[in-house]
Design a protein around this motif. Structure first.
Motif, mmCIF file in Angstrom:
data_model
loop_
_atom_site.group_PDB
_atom_site.id
_atom_site.type_symbol
_atom_site.label_atom_id
_atom_site.label_comp_id
_atom_site.label_asym_id
_atom_site.label_seq_id
_atom_site.Cartn_x
_atom_site.Cartn_y
_atom_site.Cartn_z
ATOM 1 N N LYS A 67 0.963 -1.002 -0.044
ATOM 2 C CA LYS A 67 -0.547 0.209 -0.093
ATOM 3 C C LYS A 67 0.890 1.347 -0.024
ATOM 4 C CE LYS A 67 -4.306 2.066 0.737
ATOM 5 N NZ LYS A 67 -4.068 2.479 0.426
ATOM 6 N N PRO A 178 5.317 2.074 -3.717
ATOM 7 C CA PRO A 178 4.260 0.754 -3.277
ATOM 8 C C PRO A 178 4.255 -0.544 -4.556
ATOM 9 C CG PRO A 178 3.354 2.344 -4.090
ATOM 10 C CD PRO A 178 4.713 3.355 -3.410
ATOM 11 N N GLY A 179 3.555 -1.590 -4.084
ATOM 12 C CA GLY A 179 3.303 -3.248 -5.482
ATOM 13 C C GLY A 179 4.627 -3.421 -5.101
ATOM 14 N N THR A 180 3.989 -3.705 -6.500
ATOM 15 C CA THR A 180 4.782 -5.580 -6.355
ATOM 16 C C THR A 180 5.192 -5.417 -8.052
ATOM 17 O OG1 THR A 180 3.157 -6.986 -6.736
ATOM 18 C CG2 THR A 180 3.859 -6.721 -4.733
ATOM 19 N N GLN A 206 -5.792 -1.292 8.932
ATOM 20 C CA GLN A 206 -7.067 -1.329 8.528
ATOM 21 C C GLN A 206 -6.923 -2.062 7.635
ATOM 22 O OE1 GLN A 206 -5.331 1.476 7.341
ATOM 23 N NE2 GLN A 206 -6.521 2.778 6.156
ATOM 24 N N GLU A 207 -8.044 -2.298 7.727
ATOM 25 C CA GLU A 207 -8.289 -3.585 5.914
ATOM 26 C C GLU A 207 -7.727 -3.398 4.514
ATOM 27 O OE1 GLU A 207 -8.147 -7.193 6.152
ATOM 28 O OE2 GLU A 207 -8.440 -7.898 4.112
ATOM 29 N N VAL A 208 -8.569 -1.866 4.381
ATOM 30 C CA VAL A 208 -8.081 -2.267 2.718
ATOM 31 C C VAL A 208 -6.525 -1.874 2.699
ATOM 32 C CG1 VAL A 208 -7.444 -0.096 1.836
ATOM 33 C CG2 VAL A 208 -9.849 -0.082 2.515
ATOM 34 N N GLN A 211 -4.693 -5.457 2.827
ATOM 35 C CA GLN A 211 -4.971 -6.544 1.870
ATOM 36 C C GLN A 211 -4.011 -6.361 1.129
ATOM 37 O OE1 GLN A 211 -8.676 -6.211 -0.007
ATOM 38 N NE2 GLN A 211 -8.377 -3.560 -1.157
ATOM 39 N N ASP A 212 -3.120 -5.434 0.420
ATOM 40 C CA ASP A 212 -2.425 -5.268 -0.185
ATOM 41 C C ASP A 212 -0.772 -5.584 0.264
ATOM 42 O OD1 ASP A 212 -4.182 -4.033 -2.068
ATOM 43 O OD2 ASP A 212 -3.413 -1.968 -1.028
ATOM 44 N N ARG A 214 -0.526 -8.102 2.581
ATOM 45 C CA ARG A 214 -1.053 -9.847 2.669
ATOM 46 C C ARG A 214 -0.257 -9.928 0.811
ATOM 47 N NH1 ARG A 214 -5.864 -9.541 4.165
ATOM 48 N NH2 ARG A 214 -6.632 -10.081 5.806
ATOM 49 N N LYS A 215 -0.513 -9.030 -0.242
ATOM 50 C CA LYS A 215 -0.317 -9.463 -1.595
ATOM 51 C C LYS A 215 1.739 -9.363 -1.770
ATOM 52 C CE LYS A 215 -3.689 -7.885 -3.653
ATOM 53 N NZ LYS A 215 -4.471 -8.631 -4.527
ATOM 54 N N ARG A 218 3.421 -12.099 -0.111
ATOM 55 C CA ARG A 218 3.001 -13.752 -0.391
ATOM 56 C C ARG A 218 4.237 -13.346 -2.129
ATOM 57 N NH1 ARG A 218 -1.743 -16.779 -2.562
ATOM 58 N NH2 ARG A 218 -2.139 -16.601 -0.461
ATOM 59 N N PHE A 219 4.479 -11.840 -2.373
ATOM 60 C CA PHE A 219 5.554 -11.720 -3.388
ATOM 61 C C PHE A 219 6.470 -11.866 -2.482
ATOM 62 C CE2 PHE A 219 8.910 -8.345 -3.992
ATOM 63 C CZ PHE A 219 9.139 -9.110 -5.466
ATOM 64 N N LYS A 222 7.345 -15.634 -2.879
ATOM 65 C CA LYS A 222 7.147 -16.620 -4.451
ATOM 66 C C LYS A 222 9.063 -16.148 -4.360
ATOM 67 C CE LYS A 222 3.161 -15.841 -6.998
ATOM 68 N NZ LYS A 222 2.646 -14.743 -7.726
ATOM 69 N N THR A 253 -9.935 -5.898 10.692
ATOM 70 C CA THR A 253 -9.929 -7.306 10.721
ATOM 71 C C THR A 253 -8.699 -7.484 12.234
ATOM 72 O OG1 THR A 253 -8.386 -6.813 8.924
ATOM 73 C CG2 THR A 253 -10.867 -7.453 8.812
#
Lengths: 326, 314
Positions: A67, A178-180, A206-208, A211-212, A214-215, A218-219, A222, A253
């Motif tokens: 995020k 930000p990002g992957t 916050q969840e918004v 959720q990013d 968590r990605k 995951r990155f 990977k 959450t």
């Protein structure tokens, strides 16, 4: 994963594919001969060069978040300041956010220029033992937009890692956008030879945002990047007038705590939202020096200590982060 | 009719050109392969669930998917986390309440957040002859990469060219139908996604960009360099009102938006205060404008939407 150039013919199998130069789509492509010779499949020679360059750097830490605006740069800057507080520790901060470099501002270095020397680009020094490098130093005005696509950004990152005269370093902190995407893949790829100690992941409650994040986790899994831990930023807000605490970004959450439990990651700490942090960043000062006795500074110090411990304990090369970081 | 439309619309046209026979499998580029794997599975799953009325509607839609879209507005910011997605969501809802037909295209591929903000994170995209059918939230149409992922935690680890390809499809292969305004939410920065959107929208016209403040001086330079008209600047999170003592604290510096608008000669659309109620409703995917019509945030969002509409219509 196949590497397809921007201007490739339709159905290009990608330069690193088994079929490179041999597929039917390659007929007539000007680069067919190069692709079929297998040359592009060899690893980028820069990885070796960077490994050599980084042999004088003891620990490399990447600061990540899926995020934007959660405080990656703020955290990176304060981590650098805190580590450099010990005069015998050499620290460098590299900003690979090509399109939105904010490190020069946060470190109070806006308008500084990078100098060229025989051994490469000289980074800008905040203190004797704290070097900073960012694309912000290469722009003629802070309003300049770097409208670049991926490959050009990757070239810049390669230069930052290979051509900057970092010297002997104890810590190299890499602040990311930000990002992957391109920047992240490049940093991980170019440093694959040299080895990254681990990643610190920043989130807000916050969840918004989670959720990013968590990605992003995951990155890391990977690309097999060990995670040092998660920092929850802007956890709560203490009103400067009535000293009551409120949740600006409600952890609907369970916040970072729950996420860390679910994914069994260490939670390094929760930094409260303090308007003074933002202010000292705007002024280019270190919050830790400005208001050393505030609760937020104490949390920062604790987080920095656990990162130091993580690095000192010698991360295992098989990528297993130590569990005793809490 | 339904059977035909489903068969023909299994993949958007561009994908039909891809040879899928085993001998040519390697020809399929990585992202198309991704689509074939995920897209085909998803499509097969939904063949039975395509709503016949929706499918028929799509058969009648125009081929040029953006032809019936009145205005295209980009929401940009150089800085992340300044509320681009929140502002996009709230603006879309405000325009919707003003009786407009609104579409939202989320081109933030690495961190799509609009679906969650509208409470539709687990919906899926259907196919029809005209292309992908956007997800409908009431009268609002929405397209985002989140609808195409099997696992919401999946990371899209893509380099630029792949992102550009997908955005091209988002622009050209989504059956938007008739819309008054299409809002495009972007990721932070001035890079692949932004260039891709602009390039693909060039055939149509972009009415301009609403910019949320933060690191926006660079975004303004971007707009000027690429020839996009700036509709105005929105200042978000301009102060926090403590719920205990009603003292307003400027957590991030304040007043920058208006000053910036003056400096760059663009319109200042308004400022939205930092409101925990707003973040909470965005978290839960509720319609803030319906839930809290008395709040100050509500009126500021509505004013921004009104100003935006007036400048679009003139």
């Amino acid at each position: 994963m196949a590497d397809i150039p921007n201007d490739a013919p339709q159905h290009c199998p990608g330069t690193s594919s088994e079929q490179a130069g041999k597929a039917s789509a390659c007929q007539g492509c000007p680069n067919q001969a190069i692709c079929s010779s297998g040359a592009p499949k060899a690893p980028d020679p820069a990885v070796e060069e960077i490994k050599l360059k980084m042999s004088t750097v003891k620990h490399k830490i990447v600061v990540l978040s899926g995020k934007g605006g959660v405080g990656k740069s703020t955290f990176s800057a304060h981590l650098a300041h805190a580590l450099a507080a010990d005069e015998s520790t050499e620290v460098a901060l590299l900003d690979v956010d090509i399109c939105g470099p904010s490190i020069p501002r946060i470190m109070g270095l806006e308008g500084e220029q990078v100098h060229q020397s025989g051994s490469g680009w000289s980074p800008v020094y905040v203190e004797d033992n704290l070097a900073v490098m960012s694309i912000g130093f290469l722009l003629s005005s802070p309003d300049d937009a770097v409208i670049w696509r991926g490959p050009k950004k990757n070239g810049m990152i390669k230069q930052f890692l290979r051509d900057v005269d970092w010297g002997e370093l104890d810590y190299l902190i890499v602040d990311t956008p930000p990002g992957t995407s391109d920047e992240h893949l490049s940093v991980v790829q170019y440093l694959s030879g040299a080895g990254i100690d681990g990643a610190v992941i920043i989130t807000t409650p916050q969840e918004v945002s989670l959720q990013d994040v968590r990605k992003e986790i995951r990155f890391c899994q990977k690309v097999k990047l060990p995670i040092i831990g998660v920092v929850e930023n802007m956890s709560s807000f203490v009103c400067p007038k009535c000293k009551n605490t409120s949740q600006i970004f409600p952890p609907t959450t369970g916040g970072a705590q729950r996420m860390c439990e679910e994914l069994s990651l260490p939670l390094l700490g929760r930094v409260p939202l303090d308007p003074r942090i933002g202010r000292s960043c705007d002024e280019g000062k270190s919050f830790l020096n400005e208001v050393p006795d505030s609760p937020a500074a104490a949390v920062y110090q604790a987080i920095v200590q656990s990162i130091k411990d993580y690095c000192a304990s010698g991360f295992s090369s098989d990528g297993n982060p130590n569990a005793d970081n809490e | 009719m339904l059977g035909r439309s489903v068969g023909a619309g299994l993949f958007p046209t561009r994908m039909l050109e891809v040879p899928v026979q085993a001998a040519h499998r390697e020809v399929i580029t990585a992202d198309l392969q991704w689509w074939i794997v995920h897209g085909a599975v998803a499509t097969n799953r939904h063949v039975a669930h395509i709503d016949p009325t929706r499918a028929r509607e799509c058969l009648f839609c125009d081929r040029g998917n953006l032809e019936k879209v009145g205005h295209v507005v980009l929401v940009l910011s150089g800085k992340g986390g300044v509320g681009k997605s929140t502002i996009t969501t709230e603006l879309a809802l405000a325009l919707l309440h003003a009786g407009k037909k609104v579409g939202v295209l989320d081109v933030d591929l690495c961190g799509p957040s609009i679906p969650r903000m509208l409470g539709v994170s687990n919906r899926e995209v259907h196919q029809c002859d005209a292309g992908w059918v956007p997800v409908c939230v009431g009268r609002l149409s929405l397209m985002s990469i989140a609808f195409l992922l099997d696992d919401p935690d999946d990371a899209i680890v893509w380099r630029g060219p792949k992102k550009t390809a997908l955005i091209g499809q988002f622009v050209s292969d989504v059956a938007w139908g008739e819309l008054d305004v299409l809002l495009v939410d972007t990721p932070p920065g001035t890079s692949d996604e932004h260039l891709a959107v602009l390039e693909n929208l060039k055939k149509h016209r972009v009415d301009g960009a609403a910019v949320s403040t933060g690191d926006v001086r660079r975004e303004i330079t971007f707009c000027k360099k690429t020839g996009v008209k700036i509709l105005g600047i929105v200042e978000n999170m301009s102060g926090f009102v403590c719920p205990h003592c009603t003292e307003c604290t400027s957590i991030f510096s304040k007043g920058g938006g208006e000053e910036l608008a003056k400096l760059t000669g663009s319109k200042f659309l308004g400022s939205v205060p930092l409101d925990p109620l707003l973040s909470a409703s965005v978290e839960e995917g509720r319609d803030f404008l319906q839930a809290f019509p008395e709040s100050a945030t509500y009126s500021s969002i509505r004013d921004i939407a009104d100003t935006l509409l007036t400048s679009l219509e003139h």
